[in-house]
Design an enzyme around this catalytic site. Structure first.
Site, mmCIF file in Angstrom:
data_model
loop_
_atom_site.group_PDB
_atom_site.id
_atom_site.type_symbol
_atom_site.label_atom_id
_atom_site.label_comp_id
_atom_site.label_asym_id
_atom_site.label_seq_id
_atom_site.Cartn_x
_atom_site.Cartn_y
_atom_site.Cartn_z
ATOM 1 C CD GLU A 13 -1.462 -14.719 -7.968
ATOM 2 O OE1 GLU A 13 -1.573 -14.693 -9.229
ATOM 3 O OE2 GLU A 13 -1.088 -13.746 -7.306
ATOM 4 C CE LYS A 57 -10.093 -12.894 -14.409
ATOM 5 N NZ LYS A 57 -9.490 -14.211 -14.194
ATOM 6 C CE LYS A 87 -5.033 -8.147 -8.270
ATOM 7 N NZ LYS A 87 -3.772 -8.326 -7.535
ATOM 8 C CE1 TYR A 115 7.441 0.328 -5.938
ATOM 9 C CE2 TYR A 115 5.274 0.011 -6.929
ATOM 10 C CZ TYR A 115 6.644 0.183 -7.058
ATOM 11 O OH TYR A 115 7.211 0.225 -8.305
ATOM 12 C CG ASP A 116 -0.175 0.088 -4.483
ATOM 13 O OD1 ASP A 116 0.749 -0.293 -5.237
ATOM 14 O OD2 ASP A 116 -1.067 -0.665 -4.059
ATOM 15 N NE ARG A 149 2.405 -9.738 -15.336
ATOM 16 C CZ ARG A 149 2.202 -8.747 -14.491
ATOM 17 N NH1 ARG A 149 2.137 -8.987 -13.202
ATOM 18 N NH2 ARG A 149 2.058 -7.538 -14.931
ATOM 19 C CB ALA A 159 -0.916 -0.004 1.217
HETATM 20 S S1 IVH Z 1 -6.548 -12.523 -14.384
HETATM 21 C C1 IVH Z 1 -5.633 -10.460 -18.202
HETATM 22 N N1 IVH Z 1 -7.531 -13.414 -12.112
HETATM 23 O O1 IVH Z 1 -3.313 -10.295 -10.247
HETATM 24 C C2 IVH Z 1 -5.939 -10.840 -16.813
HETATM 25 N N2 IVH Z 1 -5.402 -12.363 -12.071
HETATM 26 O O2 IVH Z 1 -2.363 -7.898 -12.490
HETATM 27 C C3 IVH Z 1 -4.848 -11.600 -16.214
HETATM 28 N N3 IVH Z 1 -4.358 -12.338 -9.844
HETATM 29 O O3 IVH Z 1 -0.277 -10.868 -10.759
HETATM 30 C C4 IVH Z 1 -4.978 -11.883 -14.802
HETATM 31 N N4 IVH Z 1 -5.983 -13.375 -8.793
HETATM 32 O O4 IVH Z 1 -1.467 -13.145 -10.913
HETATM 33 C C5 IVH Z 1 -6.497 -12.788 -12.716
HETATM 34 N N5 IVH Z 1 -8.530 -14.276 -10.189
HETATM 35 C C6 IVH Z 1 -7.492 -13.661 -10.802
HETATM 36 C C7 IVH Z 1 -6.345 -13.252 -10.088
HETATM 37 C C8 IVH Z 1 -5.316 -12.601 -10.759
HETATM 38 C C9 IVH Z 1 -4.785 -12.825 -8.686
HETATM 39 C C10 IVH Z 1 -3.072 -11.641 -10.027
HETATM 40 C C11 IVH Z 1 -2.283 -12.063 -11.229
HETATM 41 C C12 IVH Z 1 -1.436 -10.850 -11.531
HETATM 42 C C13 IVH Z 1 -2.298 -9.748 -11.061
HETATM 43 C C14 IVH Z 1 -2.943 -9.080 -12.248
#
Ligand code: IVH
Length: 681
Positions: A183, A300, A126, A41-42, A147, A39
């Site tokens: 993840e 999404k 997330k 850093y952000d 990544r 937080a």
């Molecule tokens: S989708 C194009 N779904 O969040 C979309 N990412 O900036 C690609 N992350 O480090 C990611 N939970 O590893 C997606 N349910 C989730 C996620 C997720 C965690 C992380 C991902 C990346 C960051 C995305």
């Protein structure tokens, strides 16, 4: 805007922020050892973005705002991603408006009329870990990569293969290529257990599950990774060849689950902004109860065709957003360090903090665990410290910001006397924890001591359980153990919720408990390291409480299975006058046991009198309990570990290290038949 019009402070501040961000980004992405919470850093990042927005001339090509950070570590082979690994736009507005703004944006981009039906969204968690791409060719896991910068990551296949939940082969798919994205994370209980082990060993503890998981994945030695309890959730796809991806994101995740990949069950297809808001709220309420850390939820657009139409802006898809929750780590000032005495007498240094909002609540106290951890973290009063609060775990100080140290502050010291009862504070040799030696005398330990005293294997006071002990102590009716025996029905019945019957039950229970054995009484006193078996040994050896209270260290060491730690603990207990007083008062209250019960004289005639045996492995016919009972009935003792004082080791199938130890020490080894011969005399 030309540089000439930019105020000098803005130029200097932007340069300073870039320097700080580069430093912290390197610590975070390359070293897996951040110094400040995300937080923080952000905040720095947003401050730089704001300056650059106001003065675009300050935007340099190397500004951290202009690229996705992350470098390939020397030591891992680089992997070029067939499909770039994107990041998601983050909505930092943690309120409902954050979800509404996303839905409005998507509808605008799709040029939907105002009266068009609500859109379907896949809502998920997330996860707070490290993004990984798993490449399956013809159903077989051939490569796992981090990544990295999104274009090129690191080959961590060996390490990922150690995670049991990552299938090495997909069930029911032989497609030429399926890349699964997800993840790697560490569950909170696994993380706490790992740290507990570190603490017991007196070693460095890990800051949080995310960094620990990331560090483990990027370990050059896979054997070390294998010892870290990592988990994985799949959340999307990379390159795909020869497989028809389902038409929606949710059906895609269902298909991945059917392939045998772990997919989090806490996901849902919701409709429109209202559905997103409800999901954000519901998961926010459940966040603390989840077994792993999340830093937000992800929305999404569910329809893959709509995702294609929406496309990307630079490196972020327009069809997804991460909606954050309040951060679980924050920085604040350490105002003081106080000592808390726990139910078991353990002294815990507690940080008194400048109140700070962490993980959804305001925190002003946080644990520092013990003196050694406090020293290792190097925290002192006045420091700017990092506080973490996640799940039901009590808030803790996980580190400090080294650059922000005030003028000299003396190092923290543990008190020599218990702040609650004044008894001496001691730390066992080689131990980590400091403890109050006041035991049943100490107010902080009163409830625990009473419960132990009343326990079935101790004084066995029927009718005295958790709730009643709370009531008795909280109401001030009982301050010392002996006062228990002065309780009358009238006094008890006055307690809330306690009708006349349970009062009478307890009084009856107390009367009955007066007739006990020396071993039970000794065990009930709650002397550290004196369990039931040791209490029996002591009773048998000395035969009377006065002899035990007056025994010297050497005399105590003569008892079977009593080593220096136990002997010292017994001495320290009875050296305190208030403990002797409690024993006197309990005797005065009528507690009694048969004199010389089970002393060595009584059992001397038995075949195993004075002998100590150790059992290991599985015996052909006797269970462990049966063997124990037979040996004790024959006057012998069963010990848990082999020492020079052991007379025999009885070994069965799959005997372990005790057998090796017996061989090392030259202790005679018997099988079941040998044991039976001994028992028969
Ligand atoms: S989708 C194009 N779904 O969040 C979309 N990412 O900036 C690609 N992350 O480090 C990611 N939970 O590893 C997606 N349910 C989730 C996620 C997720 C965690 C992380 C991902 C990346 C960051 C995305």
């Amino acid at each position: 805007m030309s540089d000439a019009t930019v105020p000098a402070e803005a130029v200097a501040r932007a340069a300073e922020l870039r320097r700080l961000l580069q430093h912290h980004a390197h610590r975070y992405y390359v070293l897996d050892a951040p110094e400040i919470p995300d937080a923080e850093y952000d905040r720095l990042f947003q401050a730089l973005q704001a300056i650059e927005a106001a003065h675009p001339g300050l935007r340099t090509a190397d500004s951290p705002t202009q690229r996705v950070i992350g470098q390939v570590l020397a030591g891992f082979a680089p992997v070029r991603h067939a499909v770039p690994m994107l990041s998601i736009r983050t909505e930092t507005d943690t309120e409902a408006s954050g979800a509404e703004a996303f839905d409005a944006r998507v509808r605008r981009e799709l040029a939907l009329p105002d009266d068009a039906a609500p859109l379907d969204y896949a809502a998920e968690l997330k996860f707070d870990g490290l993004a990984i791409n798993l490449r399956y060719e013809r159903g077989v896991l051939v490569q796992a990569a981090t990544r990295g910068d999104g274009e090129t990551g690191e080959d961590v296949t060996q390490n990922i293969r150690t995670i049991a939940r990552v299938p090495l082969r997909l069930q029911g798919s032989e497609a030429p290529v399926i890349e699964v994205r997800g993840e790697v994370y560490m569950r909170r209980d696994d993380f706490e257990r790992l740290n507990e082990q570190q603490r017991e060993k007196g070693e460095k503890t890990y800051v949080n599950p995310r960094n620990t998981a990331a560090g483990a994945v990027r370990q050059l030695d896979p054997a070390i990774t294998a010892q870290r309890p990592l988990s994985f959730f799949a959340y999307g796809l990379g390159e795909v060849q020869g497989w028809d991806q389902p038409a929606t994101h949710s059906a895609t995740l269902d298909a991945l689950a059917a392939f045998g990949l772990p997919v989090c069950a806490d996901r849902r297809v919701v409709q429109g902004a209202a559905g997103l808001v409800a999901f954000h709220r519901e998961m926010g309420a459940r966040r603390d109860a989840l077994p792993f850390d999340i830093d937000g939820v992800v929305y999404k657009v569910n329809d893959i065709e709509l995702q294609r139409r929406l496309g990307f802006v630079t490196r972020e898809p327009r069809w997804a957003v991460a909606h954050k929750y309040p951060a679980q780590e924050q920085v604040t000032r350490l105002n003081a360090i106080e000592i808390q005495v726990g139910r078991t007498g353990k002294l815990t240094p507690v940080a008194k903090l400048e109140p700070v909002f962490v993980g959804g609540t305001t925190v002003s106290n946080a644990t520092l665990h013990n003196l050694f951890e406090l020293r290792r973290k190097g925290v002192r009063v006045g420091d700017t410290v990092i506080v973490r609060r996640a799940g039901d775990v009590i808030p803790e100080v996980v580190g400090r910001v080294p650059s922000l140290r005030p003028a000299y502050v003396p190092n923290f010291r543990m008190p020599r006397q218990c702040p609650v009862c004044g008894s001496p504070v001691a730390r066992e040799k080689g131990g980590i924890d400091h403890r109050c030696s006041g035991g049943l005398y100490c107010g902080a330990q009163r409830k625990q001591a009473l419960l132990h005293f009343a326990g079935r294997r101790a004084m066995d006071i029927e009718g005295l359980g958790d709730k009643l002990v709370d009531q008795l102590v909280d109401s001030g009716l009982i301050r010392t153990l002996p006062e228990l025996y002065t309780l009358g029905v009238a006094k008890l019945a006055a307690l809330d919720r306690m009708g006349g019957k349970s009062a009478q039950n307890l009084v009856d229970g107390l009367v009955k408990s007066r007739h006990t054995t020396l071993a039970r009484f000794l065990y009930a006193l709650g002397i550290r390291h004196v369990g039931e078996a040791t209490a029996k040994d002591l009773a048998r050896h000395f035969g009377g409480i006065d002899r035990i209270m007056d025994a010297s260290l050497d005399q105590l060491l003569e008892v079977n299975d009593v080593g220096p730690v136990v002997a010292q603990s017994i001495r320290a207990f009875f050296e305190q006058p208030h403990h002797r007083e409690i024993v006197e008062q309990l005797r005065a209250a009528g507690i009694q046991w048969p004199e010389h019960e089970g002393t060595q004289a009584d059992t001397a005639a038995l075949p195993l009198a004075g002998k100590t045996l150790v059992l290991t492995g599985t015996l052909p016919t006797l269970s462990r309990e049966d063997a124990n009972a037979l040996i004790e009935a024959a006057g012998g003792k069963v010990a848990g570990s082999v020492s020079k004082k052991t007379h025999w080791v009885v070994a069965g199938d799959e005997a372990g290290s005790k057998l090796d130890k017996a061989r090392d020490l030259g202790v005679p080894i018997l099988d079941e038949a040998g044991l039976r011969a001994l028992l028969a005399g």
